[in-house]
Design a protein around this motif. Sequence first.
Motif, short mmCIF file in Angstrom:
data_model
loop_
_atom_site.label_atom_id
_atom_site.label_comp_id
_atom_site.label_asym_id
_atom_site.label_seq_id
_atom_site.Cartn_x
_atom_site.Cartn_y
_atom_site.Cartn_z
N ASP A 1 0.82 -1.22 0.00
CA ASP A 1 0.00 0.00 0.00
C ASP A 1 0.85 1.27 0.00
O ASP A 1 0.37 2.34 -0.38
N ARG A 2 2.10 1.14 0.45
CA ARG A 2 2.99 2.30 0.48
C ARG A 2 3.92 2.35 -0.73
O ARG A 2 4.88 3.11 -0.75
N GLY A 3 3.61 1.54 -1.75
CA GLY A 3 4.31 1.65 -3.02
C GLY A 3 5.44 0.68 -3.24
O GLY A 3 6.15 0.78 -4.26
N VAL A 4 5.65 -0.27 -2.32
CA VAL A 4 6.72 -1.26 -2.49
C VAL A 4 6.19 -2.40 -3.37
O VAL A 4 5.08 -2.89 -3.17
N ASP A 5 6.99 -2.83 -4.37
CA ASP A 5 6.51 -3.90 -5.25
C ASP A 5 6.42 -5.22 -4.50
O ASP A 5 7.01 -5.39 -3.43
N ASP A 6 5.69 -6.18 -5.08
CA ASP A 6 5.32 -7.41 -4.37
C ASP A 6 6.53 -8.18 -3.85
O ASP A 6 6.56 -8.58 -2.68
N ARG A 7 7.50 -8.43 -4.72
CA ARG A 7 8.65 -9.25 -4.32
C ARG A 7 9.44 -8.58 -3.21
O ARG A 7 9.79 -9.22 -2.20
N LEU A 8 9.72 -7.29 -3.37
CA LEU A 8 10.48 -6.57 -2.34
C LEU A 8 9.68 -6.46 -1.04
O LEU A 8 10.23 -6.56 0.05
N ALA A 9 8.35 -6.27 -1.15
CA ALA A 9 7.51 -6.18 0.03
C ALA A 9 7.60 -7.47 0.85
O ALA A 9 7.71 -7.43 2.07
N ARG A 10 7.57 -8.61 0.15
CA ARG A 10 7.66 -9.89 0.87
C ARG A 10 9.04 -10.05 1.52
O ARG A 10 9.14 -10.47 2.68
N THR A 11 10.08 -9.71 0.78
CA THR A 11 11.45 -9.84 1.31
C THR A 11 11.63 -8.97 2.56
O THR A 11 12.16 -9.42 3.58
N VAL A 12 11.19 -7.71 2.48
CA VAL A 12 11.34 -6.79 3.61
C VAL A 12 10.49 -7.25 4.79
O VAL A 12 10.94 -7.22 5.94
N ALA A 13 9.25 -7.66 4.53
CA ALA A 13 8.36 -8.09 5.60
C ALA A 13 8.93 -9.30 6.34
O ALA A 13 8.88 -9.37 7.57
#
Length: 239
Positions: A113-125
């Motif tokens: 929702d804050r603009g991070v793409d799917d793959r990077l969002a999963r990695t960061v999370a």
Amino acid sequence: MSAGAPADSEAHEHTHADVSGGWLRAAVFGAMDGLVTNTALVAGVGGGGAAPRAIVLAGVASLVAGAISMALGEFTSVKTQNEQLELEVQKERRELARNPEGELAELIGLLRDRGVDDRLARTVAVQLSRDPETALRLHVVAELGLNPDDRPSPMVAAVSSFVTFGLGALIPLLPFLAGVSVLWPALVAGGIGLLAAGAISSRFTPRPWWYAGSRQLLFGAAAAGLTYLVGSAIGVTVG
């Protein structure tokens, strides 16, 4: 810093004003309330024909009672807010322990929702979720809009409101305490105090000083004018 990087791109320290509901909100609210309350009280009691001694007595009683009431109210409200936040933090902690996969998916969604793409969002999370306390803070901030590590102090809020209410309430009484026996200097003093307090508060907002000062003066004048009319009506009736 790399050779081609501009000098102003380096990280630098900076500070922000208090926006967590601590001393600043309590101080501004206390000062404005004290000024409006006692300016209006002086107008009402004076409009009713009371002697200067009676006006001072009523004003001092209002100052003491109002300052105590403000302090207790601020302490209770901030304490309650902190306790409610702690309740929500504990609720989120239990949810992280009970359903870690669901909370991970929720964190991934928050990053998307804050603009991070799917793959990077999963990695960061996934990386952030390795530390349960970090994950907990992220969920609380995102869902409640409050940082559990940045809670206002109930005591600071109480003391700030007590002191500033007392100072604000004292200003309309100063002419009478100096020996003046007519009403208008006290109202002028209250008006100047309101204008100055509003102007000072503009330093913490994007509003120009004259706008903030005039707004507070208008509010105080409306309260004092109405109270003066009520006092005059009651004074005539009693007389």
